[in-house]
Structures are given as C-alpha cells and as structure tokens.
Write an enzyme that holds these catalytic residues in place. Structure first.
Site, PDB file in Angstrom:
ATOM      1  N   SER A 250       0.820  -1.217   0.000  1.00 38.38           N
ATOM      2  CA  SER A 250       0.000   0.000   0.000  1.00 38.38           C
ATOM      3  C   SER A 250       0.850   1.261   0.000  1.00 38.38           C
ATOM      4  O   SER A 250       0.377   2.337  -0.320  1.00 38.38           O
ATOM      5  CB  SER A 250      -0.892  -0.005   1.229  1.00 38.38           C
ATOM      6  OG  SER A 250      -0.098  -0.168   2.381  1.00 38.38           O
ATOM      7  N   LYS A 251       2.126   1.129   0.415  1.00 36.58           N
ATOM      8  CA  LYS A 251       2.963   2.319   0.579  1.00 36.58           C
ATOM      9  C   LYS A 251       3.914   2.538  -0.593  1.00 36.58           C
ATOM     10  O   LYS A 251       4.702   3.461  -0.599  1.00 36.58           O
ATOM     11  CB  LYS A 251       3.805   2.176   1.871  1.00 36.58           C
ATOM     12  CG  LYS A 251       2.991   2.142   3.133  1.00 36.58           C
ATOM     13  CD  LYS A 251       2.778   3.561   3.667  1.00 36.58           C
ATOM     14  CE  LYS A 251       1.616   3.693   4.618  1.00 36.58           C
ATOM     15  NZ  LYS A 251       1.928   3.292   5.960  1.00 36.58           N
ATOM     16  N   ARG A 252       3.857   1.643  -1.575  1.00 38.30           N
ATOM     17  CA  ARG A 252       4.799   1.770  -2.691  1.00 38.30           C
ATOM     18  C   ARG A 252       4.554   3.049  -3.478  1.00 38.30           C
ATOM     19  O   ARG A 252       3.442   3.526  -3.591  1.00 38.30           O
ATOM     20  CB  ARG A 252       4.655   0.568  -3.629  1.00 38.30           C
ATOM     21  CG  ARG A 252       5.358  -0.671  -3.113  1.00 38.30           C
ATOM     22  CD  ARG A 252       4.845  -1.864  -3.856  1.00 38.30           C
ATOM     23  NE  ARG A 252       5.096  -1.729  -5.285  1.00 38.30           N
ATOM     24  CZ  ARG A 252       6.132  -2.271  -5.907  1.00 38.30           C
ATOM     25  NH1 ARG A 252       7.001  -2.963  -5.232  1.00 38.30           N
ATOM     26  NH2 ARG A 252       6.273  -2.133  -7.205  1.00 38.30           N
TER      27      ARG A 252
END
Ligand code: GLU
Length: 335
Positions: A250-252
């Site tokens: 989700s943080k890419r």
C-alpha cells in the site's frame, strides 16, 4: 446473525492490499451465511474524495465482492457514510465527557514529539502520550485554553486488557498501553477510533477482519467499547502484503491499484486467483471467481505472516510493470 464489514477510507484508490483484506473479510462472512456491510470512512473530510468512494465500490464489484448494506444500496443502519453520522459520534463523545473519561490536551505537535522520547517510544499511531495534560489544574487549563484550542483525549483506565485474535492468537496488553489517545482533534475532526467503535456497535458488526496494521488500534477500540458499554466484535488481523522490494504494497511509490490492473485489461478472475493464492487458500494462482472461493475459505489456512509478492506476479496482473500501467492510466485515452 454473523455480520462483517469492509470500511475503506476514500483517500485514494483501492490497492491490492485493500482488495486482499476485503476479499478475506467477505469470504469469512459469506461462508458463514452472514451479512456484509460496506461503510465509507470519510470522517477525515479534507483527505477524502467522493470520486474515490465511487471508484472503490466499482472496483470491488468488478472483483465480484458484493454487500447487503452500504452507501449505494442503503439498509437498516443507514447512512453508511461516516460524514453523515457525525451526530452519533458527538453523542458518544458527550457520554464519555459526562463520565469524566476525556480531558483537553493543549500539547503542540512539536511538544508531543519531544516528550515521546525513548522510554515511551512510538506506536503505529504516533508518539505515545505521557498524559501531561491529564494532570493540569483547572487554573492551568484556563490559561492554556486562552491561547490554544485543545484536542480531546480518552483517559485510559488503570487496568490491562486481553483478547484473542482470529489469526494472531491471544493478546495481552498492560494498563496504559499506547497512552491516552485523541478522540477529537483540535480542528474539531473526530477520530477514527471513536467513529469505528460507534459504527461497528450501531451496525451490529460481529466479526471484523482487517489488516494487521490495525492490530495496534484494537486495544484502544476495545477500551472505548467498554467505556461506552457496547458489545465489541471478534477481531481477526491478517498479515499484510509486501512488494518485491519488501515495502508494504500500500505504501509503494507506484501504488498497485485495482483500477490500474483493470486498465491493463486483466480479468477480475486473475486478480482473485492471485489474492487467494497469496492468502494460502489455493495451491496455484489459477483464475477464480470470488464466489468460487466461498466454500473453500478456511481461516486456519490463511497465511499467518507477511506475504512478499513477486515482481513476476505483479507483472502478470499489470501486463507490464505497475509503473508503466499507472503511466498509461494517467495519459489521455487514445481514441
Ligand atoms: N478505514 C480504515 C482504513 O481504511 C479501516 C477501518 C477498519 O477496518 O477498522 O484503514
């Protein structure tokens, strides 16, 4: 009656990590013959956008995940959008205030960071608060009130807490775990912890399945359920998905969104097949419809530690690398 929910925050598009927890939560409830609720958690209005809410629901339907109640279909516990439920949260806040469970906090962000040094550390929710403003005298409070609007904190009780998570097993937290937390920000925005508790109770949710990043929030929520004398649900926190680089999916930087996968022309069965395989529900990432997994769902088979997805499997979904897929999505259509 078993009741579950998916409760996205519409501050961005649905990514694979969200789709993963939505699928598992939906399977848990559908297999039990229960009811599934869609709730839009747009309580932080400035960060939320109605377009995202619509796209999230459209992407989920495309994946074959449906719901019995929600913002678009209504239901007995409507409204299902948090920004339309503020009165309920205010009432809960008022009740906590009357019972002396809240206190105003005047600490600035900088103060919070400086007092949160070593022994208390950080939780996933930010600095652990030491309770500084809890000890203010009425006079000190009045002086600070004159210069700064306070946030409101929930004063933790002096007992610990234990609960059993469906995947993570027995959890035992000492008194004061995580520190007194904010339930209403200084700008008046009500916080996630309070809203989610009020809603899960009001909507009769019996089973919450969500990402392990929220495991840390569960003790806070259980204490709010207790303080408000409401019935808490059972909790299951599933391990998160990580990219080939080890970073949370989700943080890419190039978010791996379901909209991006759709734009690449990948069918939904390919996505569901991958998600089920990552979860440990199938032995091969073969294409499957979400409904075909209902009878095969077993919580005991769901992966118990973080899953690192390979770049090959991401490429299979995006037809190309996610970065390229997102670029295509961003450019104007050819025709
Ligand atoms: N709205 C929260 C989020 O998107 C999830 C809330 C929950 O499942 O409890 O992270």
């Amino acid at each position: 009656m078993i009741r579950g929910r998916f409760a996205p925050t519409p501050s961005g598009l649905l990514h694979l990590g969200n789709a993963y927890t939505a699928l598992l939560s939906w399977l848990q409830i559908r297999q039990a013959g229960g009811q599934f609720v869609m709730r839009m958690e747009d309580i932080d209005k400035p960060r939320s956008r109605p377009e995202y809410a619509l796209q999230i629901m459209d992407d989920l339907r495309w994946l074959g995940i449906d719901w019995d109640e929600g913002p678009d279909v209504g239901g007995p516990y409507a409204p299902y959008t948090q920004s339309e439920r503020l009165k309920l949260y205010e009432d809960a806040l008022e009740r906590l205030r009357r019972e002396g469970r809240l206190y105003p906090c005047y600490c600035s962000r900088a103060e919070l960071h400086s007092i949160a040094s070593a022994p208390h550390g950080l939780s996933s929710e930010g600095p652990v608060y030491t309770g500084r403003c809890r000890k203010l005298t009425a006079q000190e409070r009045a002086a600070r009130e004159a210069v700064k609007a306070p946030s409101l904190r929930f004063a933790l009780p002096n007992h610990g807490l234990s609960f059993t998570d469906g995947i993570q097993g027995p959890q035992k937290l000492p008194a004061g775990y995580g520190g007194d937390f904010v339930v209403r920000r200084a700008d008046g925005i009500l916080c996630y912890q309070l809203a989610v508790v009020v809603d899960d109770a009001a909507m009769g949710i019996t089973d919450v399945l969500r990402g392990a990043d929220l495991l840390d929030s569960t003790p806070r929520q259980l204490l709010l359920f207790e303080a408000l004398q409401l019935q808490p649900p059972r909790y299951t926190h599933v391990p998160l998905l990580f990219g080939p680089d080890g970073e949370r999916l989700s943080k890419r930087r190039e978010a791996v969104t379901v909209a991006g996968i759709r734009a690449a022309g990948t069918p939904p069965e390919a996505v569901i097949g991958r998600l089920a395989y990552w979860a440990g529900l199938t032995d091969r990432p073969e294409p499957l419809k979400a409904a075909e997994l209902i009878s095969r769902f077993e919580l005991s088979r769901v992966a118990t530690s973080g899953i690192r997805v390979s770049s090959d499997s991401l490429q299979a979904l995006f037809g190309t690398s996610p970065a390229d897929a997102n670029r295509e999505e961003g450019s104007s259509p050819a025709s």
